[in-house]
Design a protein around this motif. Structure first.
Motif, mmCIF file in Angstrom:
data_model
loop_
_atom_site.group_PDB
_atom_site.id
_atom_site.type_symbol
_atom_site.label_atom_id
_atom_site.label_comp_id
_atom_site.label_asym_id
_atom_site.label_seq_id
_atom_site.Cartn_x
_atom_site.Cartn_y
_atom_site.Cartn_z
ATOM 1 N N PHE A 73 0.964 -1.202 0.082
ATOM 2 C CA PHE A 73 -0.097 -0.079 -0.227
ATOM 3 C C PHE A 73 0.801 1.228 0.176
ATOM 4 O O PHE A 73 0.637 2.037 -0.768
ATOM 5 N N VAL A 74 1.695 1.463 0.812
ATOM 6 C CA VAL A 74 2.758 2.497 1.054
ATOM 7 C C VAL A 74 3.715 2.468 -0.227
ATOM 8 O O VAL A 74 4.287 3.267 -0.620
ATOM 9 N N GLN A 75 4.028 1.292 -0.605
ATOM 10 C CA GLN A 75 4.893 0.925 -1.867
ATOM 11 C C GLN A 75 6.383 1.553 -1.288
ATOM 12 O O GLN A 75 7.123 1.891 -2.119
ATOM 13 N N LYS A 76 6.598 0.932 -0.328
ATOM 14 C CA LYS A 76 8.144 1.189 0.245
ATOM 15 C C LYS A 76 8.343 -0.301 0.966
ATOM 16 O O LYS A 76 7.507 -0.858 1.650
ATOM 17 N N GLY A 77 9.953 -0.631 1.214
ATOM 18 C CA GLY A 77 10.080 -1.874 1.816
ATOM 19 C C GLY A 77 11.515 -2.038 1.890
ATOM 20 O O GLY A 77 12.287 -0.753 1.887
ATOM 21 N N PHE A 78 12.183 -3.110 2.066
ATOM 22 C CA PHE A 78 13.548 -3.222 2.175
ATOM 23 C C PHE A 78 14.082 -4.521 1.341
ATOM 24 O O PHE A 78 13.376 -5.529 1.365
ATOM 25 N N LYS A 79 15.497 -4.440 0.961
ATOM 26 C CA LYS A 79 15.942 -5.497 0.606
ATOM 27 C C LYS A 79 17.503 -5.999 1.488
ATOM 28 O O LYS A 79 18.073 -5.114 1.830
ATOM 29 N N LEU A 80 17.156 -6.902 1.979
ATOM 30 C CA LEU A 80 18.357 -7.519 2.875
ATOM 31 C C LEU A 80 19.281 -8.589 2.147
ATOM 32 O O LEU A 80 18.750 -9.802 1.761
ATOM 33 N N LEU A 81 20.440 -8.336 2.304
ATOM 34 C CA LEU A 81 21.362 -9.174 1.622
ATOM 35 C C LEU A 81 22.302 -9.907 2.834
ATOM 36 O O LEU A 81 22.482 -9.517 3.801
ATOM 37 N N GLY A 82 22.622 -11.180 2.578
ATOM 38 C CA GLY A 82 23.243 -11.873 3.899
ATOM 39 C C GLY A 82 23.439 -13.304 3.472
ATOM 40 O O GLY A 82 23.370 -13.846 2.242
ATOM 41 N N ALA A 83 23.608 -14.443 4.433
ATOM 42 C CA ALA A 83 24.107 -15.607 4.108
ATOM 43 C C ALA A 83 23.193 -16.438 4.777
ATOM 44 O O ALA A 83 22.834 -16.075 6.161
ATOM 45 N N ALA A 84 22.711 -17.274 4.450
ATOM 46 C CA ALA A 84 21.593 -18.551 4.927
ATOM 47 C C ALA A 84 22.097 -19.557 5.323
ATOM 48 O O ALA A 84 23.183 -19.999 4.659
ATOM 49 N N ARG A 85 21.592 -20.272 6.171
ATOM 50 C CA ARG A 85 21.687 -21.779 6.461
ATOM 51 C C ARG A 85 20.474 -22.475 6.833
ATOM 52 O O ARG A 85 19.763 -21.759 7.395
ATOM 53 N N GLU A 86 20.288 -23.561 6.787
ATOM 54 C CA GLU A 86 19.096 -24.447 7.110
ATOM 55 C C GLU A 86 19.345 -25.072 8.227
ATOM 56 O O GLU A 86 20.351 -25.628 8.644
ATOM 57 N N VAL A 87 18.513 -25.112 9.207
ATOM 58 C CA VAL A 87 18.424 -25.574 10.759
ATOM 59 C C VAL A 87 17.475 -26.418 10.486
ATOM 60 O O VAL A 87 16.178 -26.223 10.394
ATOM 61 N N HIS A 88 17.790 -27.600 10.731
ATOM 62 C CA HIS A 88 16.439 -28.966 10.517
ATOM 63 C C HIS A 88 15.986 -29.128 12.231
ATOM 64 O O HIS A 88 16.276 -28.632 13.111
ATOM 65 N N ALA A 89 14.880 -29.662 11.972
ATOM 66 C CA ALA A 89 13.931 -30.072 13.068
ATOM 67 C C ALA A 89 14.658 -30.728 14.265
ATOM 68 O O ALA A 89 14.466 -30.547 15.526
ATOM 69 N N ALA A 90 15.478 -31.599 13.932
ATOM 70 C CA ALA A 90 16.520 -32.396 14.762
ATOM 71 C C ALA A 90 17.591 -31.501 15.443
ATOM 72 O O ALA A 90 18.206 -32.130 16.419
ATOM 73 N N ASP A 91 17.845 -30.360 14.958
ATOM 74 C CA ASP A 91 18.888 -29.527 15.305
ATOM 75 C C ASP A 91 18.434 -28.920 16.688
ATOM 76 O O ASP A 91 17.346 -28.722 16.961
ATOM 77 N N PRO A 92 19.339 -28.778 17.778
ATOM 78 C CA PRO A 92 19.022 -28.359 19.204
ATOM 79 C C PRO A 92 18.555 -26.818 18.917
ATOM 80 O O PRO A 92 17.734 -26.435 19.701
#
Length: 157
Positions: A73-92
């Motif tokens: 609606f406002v037509q504003k937002g953000f772009k976030l750059l970074g590094a991702a990793r996957e955390v599985h359900a079995a991970d603590p």
């Protein structure tokens, strides 16, 4: 250092989807809408892997990602750059990262894993009208334009 400030968090709360951009080992990009996501802390965004096998595979091969979101609606937002990793359900650490996502979905979806994005940089996204017609463009005028376009009566920020 706080990268994900309150104005960014507020825009995220008003954004229905985010878009997660990944790239595979051959450099082929993939952009995927994500419905269940949240800002977890000052420098992390979490995204639920509900139906995201390509995003998860790409992150395993190439962790650099982009997360974008816009208040339509406002037509504003953000772009976030970074590094991702996957955390599985079995991970603590799964319970910690998944907590805000599980609060959003309840029993509606199964979260297979959490894609945790460590944000390295933030850039604003704004509709071109703000830049090309700054004297005529306000958030209120953009909201009114969007309401007309979507055939809606009102918007609450």
């Amino acid at each position: 250092m706080t990268l994900l400030t309150e104005p960014i968090r507020e825009t995220a709360r008003r954004s229905v989807l985010c878009w997660l951009a990944t790239v595979d080992a051959q450099g082929q990009p993939n952009v995927s809408p994500k419905e269940v996501w949240a800002i977890a802390d000052d420098c992390h965004v979490v995204v639920a892997h509900i139906a995201s096998p390509i995003s998860a595979r790409n992150i395993a091969q190439q962790p650099q990602v982009c997360v974008s979101f816009v208040d339509v609606f406002v037509q504003k937002g953000f772009k976030l750059l970074g590094a991702a990793r996957e955390v599985h359900a079995a991970d603590p650490e799964f319970a910690t990262w998944a907590k805000p996502l599980l609060a959003m979905v309840g029993q509606r979806f199964t979260i297979h894993s959490v894609l945790v994005v460590h944000v390295k940089s933030v850039a604003a996204i704004v509709a071109p009208s703000y830049r090309f017609y700054p004297d005529d463009t306000t958030e209120a005028s953009q909201v009114q334009s969007a309401l007309r376009r979507y055939g809606m009566g009102s918007y609450k920020k």
